[in-house]
Design a protein around this motif. Structure first.
Motif, PDB file in Angstrom:
ATOM      1  N   THR A 154       5.217  -1.105   2.058  1.00  0.00           N
ATOM      2  CA  THR A 154       6.393  -0.288   1.755  1.00  0.00           C
ATOM      3  C   THR A 154       5.994   1.172   1.645  1.00  0.00           C
ATOM      4  N   CYS A 173       7.307   4.505  -0.033  1.00  0.00           N
ATOM      5  CA  CYS A 173       8.236   4.980  -1.070  1.00  0.00           C
ATOM      6  C   CYS A 173       8.293   6.497  -1.039  1.00  0.00           C
ATOM      7  N   ASP A 181       2.746  -2.167  -2.053  1.00  0.00           N
ATOM      8  CA  ASP A 181       3.134  -3.541  -1.722  1.00  0.00           C
ATOM      9  C   ASP A 181       2.319  -4.112  -0.566  1.00  0.00           C
ATOM     10  N   ASP A 188      14.649   8.057  -5.466  1.00  0.00           N
ATOM     11  CA  ASP A 188      13.723   7.192  -4.728  1.00  0.00           C
ATOM     12  C   ASP A 188      14.404   6.601  -3.502  1.00  0.00           C
ATOM     13  N   GLU A 189      13.626   6.500  -2.416  1.00  0.00           N
ATOM     14  CA  GLU A 189      14.037   5.734  -1.243  1.00  0.00           C
ATOM     15  C   GLU A 189      12.831   4.932  -0.774  1.00  0.00           C
ATOM     16  N   ARG A 190      13.073   3.765  -0.185  1.00  0.00           N
ATOM     17  CA  ARG A 190      11.983   2.890   0.244  1.00  0.00           C
ATOM     18  C   ARG A 190      12.245   2.401   1.664  1.00  0.00           C
ATOM     19  N   LYS A 191      11.180   2.274   2.430  1.00  0.00           N
ATOM     20  CA  LYS A 191      11.261   1.700   3.773  1.00  0.00           C
ATOM     21  C   LYS A 191      10.116   0.714   3.961  1.00  0.00           C
ATOM     22  N   GLU A 192      10.424  -0.446   4.509  1.00  0.00           N
ATOM     23  CA  GLU A 192       9.386  -1.436   4.814  1.00  0.00           C
ATOM     24  C   GLU A 192       8.855  -1.181   6.222  1.00  0.00           C
TER      25      GLU A 192
END
Length: 729
Positions: free
Chosen positions: A581, A583, A530, A596-600
């Motif tokens: 991002t 992931c 992203d 799945d986990e995501r952090k910006e």
């Protein structure tokens, strides 16, 4: 029945493994992905002369699928055990297959380390003891390692160094084995302070592990251009940490016991001291003065070095570099003359002038102007390295979205060799001559008046600072500021490191590394995505297993291993903060679905994006806007190793590394000749520099910072894989 043999873990027969463990391994191999199954294991094992497997053996294993609870993998493991295969050999086979789950299954055990070794700093001559105590069934074995090498006779819970010396400094770890299982202790860092020729009577009689400074920094009287080196040494347990201060302010790169500035300038003058601390105590070194004399040493002579890659031509003996916004057709008035740059260098009384010109030298039929240039001075130490002969074209190779001139392709392989410049260029010419792609089309031409043994690796010097150079250095420093490395915690318990490195001022490498993973998670992978559309990021070339796969070669040796790497270019186009991002994909045993986990993440404006160059982009006359020798930035540049040396920062980082130039180019609709390059066996398109419309004269820095770390977390990650499967002697 023969008496059981008590084996070390290195020689433990596979047949001695507990049945539940064999069943678990069989399940993993039966449902493994292609390339990691029981047939692949059989092929690996069969390649060993001692463990021979016939086609009939494999057929019998395969037929087990016809039985109600039959398992080909179980049959194979039993067969290997009967043939004398050991646990260590099985581990080696699984490691070759990169079967992570099976390896983790083998390494799981009931071993528990109850005493971990401590990091410490000590004086040479002392007695040092590193301790690692563990429990396990039925008994445990110990093996100490220093870095990746076994410590001779290091088979006890306590590793005693008596007396310790400076050669013992380094990182230590203990491997604990029980039957077929093993675990590692944490890493322990040992620093040995040597006080040769000095008295350390004040340290005698101190309580053991007490924090004390044993090496004090010394006052410095330097000349502009000298190296500033300050040292502070301390002993103690826990191991001491350092923070250097100047005039009461902490120094950004002052977290080691030695503080270094490769090129001291007036801005480095002041009062210095070091704050030493650990979890229990802290102490300040004595304060010392650093004085910088504005008068440079008489033997310091500045260097002029220019590397250009892009479109060019040569008329009447003069070489012209064509800007990206030159009109079509272009003439000398729209271009920058190389000979004029040489004249400017000579006015600065440079001691060495080097021109590396990766461009065409054909005549421009639209330009019949004969320039009357001011006479150049008759000086020695001028070197021209032309990518091609007079009247010929220079070609480039395009691969994976990146473009390199043939000249630069071979030059960058030898760029850091400490050889006389003309010798180095001769070797580059020989390398180019072996490339079948350009034989008969392009050959390196060298012109030289070199009267001294000068190399591209010679120390860089510059004249005393002026307001202009200080302002330029400030911009250079801003354009090379990297985001700080950070650690991200995810809900599942996984912790990753997000690190950054600079290849050029507008090209950044992002890498992700797993530093903590709960044992119940069998597989996890962290990748970045992203990105802003302004950046040149090809998703197919992102999150690769090596920097080279992303197209990054210059800084790969300085990056940590076992990471995923992504290369971002065109950072000069970035208008807002760089937000992307992270992931995390992970799996639990027995569950087919991937979690799945995501952090910006927002890292601000890194490197050259900090200067906001896009605000000033205009298509004015290029000679006035982007090609002047004292304008260090350009909207299409990637730093080169040459222009960088033309403007040297007053605060180069000691661990920085030189860059090179890969221009982003848009080619015309002219006909190209697709050929196969024999240089490394890959098929590529070979356009001529004459066809290239988008190029730029680089005038930036070469010494770019690479964010690295030497903490024990990273070393544990880098070294453990090599230790994990080494056999205990």
């Amino acid at each position: 029945m023969s008496e059981p043999v008590r084996s070390t873990p290195g020689s433990l027969p596979l047949s001695r493994l507990a049945e539940p463990l064999l069943r678990r391994l069989s399940e993993l191999l039966d449902r493994a992905a292609p390339g990691k199954g029981w047939r692949d294991l059989a092929q690996r094992a069969g390649s060993r002369g001692r463990v021979r497997l016939s086609p009939l053996d494999l057929e019998q294993c395969s037929l087990k699928v016809l039985e109600p609870e039959g398992s080909p993998s179980w049959s194979l493991l039993k067969l290997l055990g009967d043939r004398g295969c050991t646990v260590v050999e099985l581990v080696e086979f699984l490691q070759a297959l990169e079967h992570t789950e099976a390896l983790q299954c083998l390494s799981h055990s009931g071993i528990k380390i109850v005493v971990q070794p401590d990091s410490q700093a000590v004086l040479s001559g002392q007695v040092v003891k590193l301790c690692c105590w563990a429990t396990g069934h039925p008994f445990v074995h110990y093996q100490w390692f220093k870095q990746e090498k076994e410590v001779p006779h290091g088979n006890s819970p306590e590793l005693v160094l008596n007396p310790v010396n400076v050669n013992d400094s380094g990182f230590y770890i203990c491997r604990v084995n029980s039957e077929s299982s093993f675990v590692f202790s944490r890493w322990a860092r040992l620093e040995v302070c040597d006080l040769q020729g000095t008295s350390h009577g004040s340290l005698i009689g101190l309580p053991e592990n007490k924090l004390r400074i044993c090496i004090q920094p010394q006052p410095q009287n330097l000349t502009v251009g000298d190296a500033l080196v300050l040292e502070c040494g301390a002993v103690g347990n826990p191991i001491p940490h350092y923070q250097w201060f100047r005039n009461g302010f902490p120094l950004a790169n002052g977290s080691k016991n030695v503080y270094m500035v490769t090129y001291a300038d007036v801005e480095h003058q002041g009062t210095y001291w070091c704050h030493v601390f650990n979890d229990r105590e802290d102490q300040d070194s004595k304060k010392i003065e650093v004085i910088i004399d504005l008068q440079e040493q008489s033997n310091h002579r500045p260097v002029g070095l220019l590397y250009y890659a892009g479109h060019g031509y040569e008329n009447y003996g003069n070489s012209f570099m064509v800007p990206i916004d030159a009109p079509n057709p272009y003439r000398s008035a729209n271009c920058l003359c190389v000979q004029n740059i040489l004249k400017l260098m000579q006015e600065k009384e440079t001691g060495l002038n080097v021109f590396l010109l990766d461009m065409c030298r054909k005549r421009n039929e639209y330009d019949d102007t004969i320039l009357i240039l001011d006479a150049l001075k008759v000086t020695a130490n001028i070197v021209f390295g032309y990518a091609t002969c007079q009247g010929a074209e220079a070609f480039e190779i395009q691969q994976s979205g990146l473009a390199n001139g043939i000249f630069m392709k071979f030059l960058k392989d030898r760029l850091l060799e400490d050889k006389k410049i003309t010798v180095l260029l001769d070797e580059v010419a020989e390398d180019m001559g072996k490339c079948h792609l350009t034989k008969g089309k392009q050959a390196l031409e060298i012109r030289s008046s070199l009267s001294e043994k000068r190399a591209l690796t010679d120390p860089i010097q510059q004249t005393a600072s002026s307001a202009e150079s200080l302002a330029r250095n400030l911009q250079w420093a801003k354009a090379h500021e990297l985001p700080e490395s950070m650690y991200l915690e995810f809900k599942c318990g996984v912790q990753i490191q997000l690190g950054f490195a600079a290849e050029f001022s507008n090209v950044m490498i992002i890498y992700t590394r797993i530093v903590k993973k709960p044992p119940e998670i069998v597989v996890c992978r962290a990748y970045v995505t992203d990105f802003a559309l302004d950046l040149d990021v090809d998703p197919k070339e992102a999150n690769k297993g090596t920097p080279e796969e992303t197209g990054s070669y210059l800084v790969s040796k300085d990056l940590p291993k076992h990471c995923l790497y992504t290369r971002l270019s065109s950072l000069q186009k970035l208008r807002e903060h760089l937000i992307f991002t992270v992931c995390l994909h992970y799996e639990y045993p027995g569950i087919e679905d991937t979690m799945d986990e995501r952090k910006e993440v927002n890292v601000g404006k890194p490197l050259i994006a900090k200067l906001g160059l896009h605000h000033g982009f205009k298509n004015n006359n290029c000679v006035q806007t982007c090609c002047m020798a004292n304008n260090p930035f350009h909207n299409q540049i990637e730093s080169s190793p040459v222009a960088a040396k033309y403007y040297v920062p007053s605060h180069c980082q000691p661990n920085s590394c030189p860059g090179t130039y890969h221009p982003n180019r848009i080619c015309s609709d002219s006909i190209r000749q697709p050929e196969t390059c024999s240089c490394n066996g890959t098929s590529r398109v070979l356009p001529s520099r004459h066809e290239v419309l988008n190029y730029s004269p680089p005038v930036e820095k070469s010494n770019v910072p690479v964010e690295t770390t030497d903490d024990t977390v990273e070393l544990e990650f880098l070294l453990s894989d090599n230790l994990r499967f080494s056999e205990q002697q």
